[in-house]
Write an enzyme that holds these catalytic residues in place. Structure first.
Site, mmCIF file in Angstrom:
data_model
loop_
_atom_site.group_PDB
_atom_site.id
_atom_site.type_symbol
_atom_site.label_atom_id
_atom_site.label_comp_id
_atom_site.label_asym_id
_atom_site.label_seq_id
_atom_site.Cartn_x
_atom_site.Cartn_y
_atom_site.Cartn_z
ATOM 1 N N CYS A 90 1.135 -1.460 -0.138
ATOM 2 C CA CYS A 90 0.402 0.185 -0.041
ATOM 3 C C CYS A 90 1.431 1.276 0.483
ATOM 4 C CB CYS A 90 -0.909 -0.420 0.975
ATOM 5 S SG CYS A 90 -2.179 -1.987 0.734
ATOM 6 N N HIS A 356 -8.899 3.406 -1.949
ATOM 7 C CA HIS A 356 -7.312 3.126 -1.732
ATOM 8 C C HIS A 356 -7.110 2.467 -3.317
ATOM 9 C CE1 HIS A 356 -3.684 1.789 -0.613
ATOM 10 N NE2 HIS A 356 -4.471 0.961 0.475
ATOM 11 N N CYS A 386 -0.311 2.865 6.244
ATOM 12 C CA CYS A 386 0.468 1.302 6.919
ATOM 13 C C CYS A 386 0.769 0.637 5.528
ATOM 14 C CB CYS A 386 -0.813 1.379 8.025
ATOM 15 S SG CYS A 386 -2.597 0.822 6.951
#
Length: 400
Positions: A90, A356, A386
């Site tokens: 991510c 996302h 994160c």
């Protein structure tokens, strides 16, 4: 040497399903859209681009091979503009920016295009496989799915279902207001088809009709997984102080699955002068950190401490925070840990409302922070995400 940010653009985020508007668009074409935009907006001779650094998490199928190089060629960049595709889960989009900034700051490169892309509708998350998804690896590491990690954080820090739902509602309200006020107008590049017709020009996932009552009706997404597969018991071996995990996360207070791409122009002072570009910000400090892979999502905390120390700053010196809303508990944890006012965190909305797109999110958040600093006349922003496997990434940018 200073690494400057000269421009930042992104596509709208499309719903990451076959029913989403961007499902008909190849991921390489999403990336071409933003690569063309930063070239044309800044009148860049792409023969001077020394690398195109692109984050992409699921590098298989339509996103296989080196999508950075393919997109640069399709965008008609000079043959001498190479490309590299990287994966830090991510954090990939922000990692691309940080690596580009490092090359410029070192003096090795003068001009780099950095960003990210992810088409989650066409390339399903996890479809690339890998050891981390293997049952043997999970057993050896005692790891659990991220949703259970998010619920563990909520349990340990005392965040209730009402807390995470209220945060999710605020994200939706802020994103709705941002679009109504056209706050993203400078950076949004509409996605068009081969005939020049607009496919999507607005984030597709935002739900202006969201209510607390509606969120309260959604069932916890990870409760059955935790109980039926004994994953809750597995977690409790490492965190014996937890009598039971309070499963509070669901689709409405977790990040949305979407498609999208983003690109930034990172360069030296000389590169800006060469093409008549005015620097908008400089990359002041970057940091990476590891965290327990079971609780996993706490990485932004040590990464933030590291980046502040590297910059010689305190949390009070930061005007604007972009903390990726992978799950509502992540920004709630961040605000609780550092005592940051919610008004400073994701003020334009976040991934719960807008989605996302894994490899692109960090680059999108950087552009959002940059626009906000300029609009409000503020000085500094901290961007953090994160990362799967128990990692965190953080970057501080300073407006110039």
């Amino acid at each position: 040497m200073t690494a400057y940010i000269y421009d930042a653009v992104r596509t709208p985020r499309g719903r990451g399903k076959s029913s989403g508007s961007l499902y008909v668009v190849r991921p390489v074409d999403l990336l071409v859209t933003v690569l063309e935009a930063v070239r044309d907006r800044n009148h860049i001779d792409t023969a001077a681009v020394e690398d195109v650094v692109i984050g992409c998490v699921t590098q298989s199928g339509d996103q296989g091979q080196c999508i950075a190089r393919t997109a640069a060629l399709l965008a008609k960049y000079d043959f001498d503009a190479p490309g590299v595709t990287l994966n830090r889960f991510c954090g990939s989009g922000l990692e691309a920016i940080n690596q580009a900034a490092a090359m410029v700051a070192s003096g090795f490169h003068d001009l780099v295009i950095a960003g990210g892309v992810e088409s989650m509708s066409r390339v399903e998350m996890g479809s690339d496989g890998g050891a981390m998804m293997d049952a043997r690896t999970e057993l050896e590491l005692n790891t659990v799915p991220q949703g259970i990690s998010a619920d563990l954080i909520a349990t340990l820090r005392g965040f209730s279902r009402q807390d995470v739902d209220r945060y999710a509602l605020t994200s939706q309200q802020r994103a709705t207001e941002s679009w109504e006020k056209r706050l993203f107008e400078r950076s949004i590049i509409p996605v068009k088809d081969q005939n020049g017709l607009t496919v999507l020009d607005k984030d597709e996932l935002v739900r202006p009709d969201t209510t607390l009552e509606g969120l309260a009706k959604l069932r916890p997404a990870f409760e059955m997984l935790g109980k039926n597969f004994a994953l809750d018991e597995l977690v409790k071996k490492t965190y014996p102080q937890v009598e039971h995990i309070d499963h509070v996360h669901h689709a409405g207070n977790s990040s949305g699955i979407v498609d999208g791409a983003a690109a930034l122009v990172i360069g030296s002072k000389a590169a800006g002068e060469r093409f008549g570009m005015k620097p908008r910000a400089r990359v002041k400090a970057v940091a990476l950190a590891g965290a327990d892979p079971i609780i996993m999502l706490t990485g932004p905390l040590p990464a933030t401490r590291k980046v502040l120390a590297k910059a010689g700053m305190t949390i009070g010196d930061i005007d604007h925070f972009e903390v990726n809303e992978a799950f509502a508990t992540v920004p709630l944890m961040f605000m609780q840990e550092f005592g940051v006012d919610h008004a400073k965190v994701n003020p334009e909305g976040g991934a719960i409302a807008m989605g996302h797109p894994l490899g692109a999110t960090g680059a999108m958040l950087t552009g959002t922070a940059l626009d906000a600093l300029e609009r409000k006349g503020q000085g500094t922003a901290l961007i953090t995400l994160c990362i799967g496997g128990g990692m965190g990434i953080a970057t501080i940018i300073e407006r110039v």
